[in-house]
Design an enzyme around this catalytic site. Sequence first.
Site, short mmCIF file in Angstrom:
data_model
loop_
_atom_site.label_atom_id
_atom_site.label_comp_id
_atom_site.label_asym_id
_atom_site.label_seq_id
_atom_site.Cartn_x
_atom_site.Cartn_y
_atom_site.Cartn_z
N HIS A 1 33.16 50.80 29.85
CA HIS A 1 31.87 50.49 30.22
C HIS A 1 30.61 50.03 29.42
CE1 HIS A 1 28.39 52.87 32.11
NE2 HIS A 1 28.48 51.99 32.79
N TYR B 1 22.23 33.63 23.00
CA TYR B 1 23.16 33.08 21.92
C TYR B 1 23.56 34.56 21.03
CZ TYR B 1 22.95 28.04 22.55
OH TYR B 1 22.72 26.78 23.05
N ASP C 1 28.43 46.82 36.16
CA ASP C 1 27.73 48.01 35.91
C ASP C 1 26.80 48.55 36.86
OD1 ASP C 1 26.33 50.22 34.44
OD2 ASP C 1 26.60 49.35 32.60
#
Length: 142
Positions: free
Chosen positions: A22, A113, A64
């Site tokens: 999670h 990034y 989520d």
Amino acid sequence: MLIGIPKILSPELVKTLMEMGHGDEIVFADANFPAASHAKRLIRCDGQSIPALLEAVLQHFPLDQYVAKPAALMQVVPGDQVETPIWAVYQEIIERKTGVTEPFEEVERFAFYERAKEAYAIVITGESALYANLMLKKGVII
């Protein structure tokens, strides 16, 4: 082979999705993304499109539900004259598969990034659309 696992999902990708916990994030990177130099774990899905992988992954991967935006896109660099129709494709797939209607946050290119470097894994694809990079945050199975 297993029943119910789409053929587009390689054993390595399925294993990675199962290992994630999670809050872990996974990046589905377009063909231009510097995946090899950024990945803790690199999964190659050369020749595959991100929408096809997203369709398959979201059959098994919960987003989520405890964050406002469980998916992230790389923001278009100011001044780039780039259309991003693939984002609408992602939106349609995510909404249809998960019911989440506003899943995306846009993350500035270099911040994306840096966040990708911390992702559990990066999946490099053959996706040729510009600004097609997509990051998903794993949820829990309720």
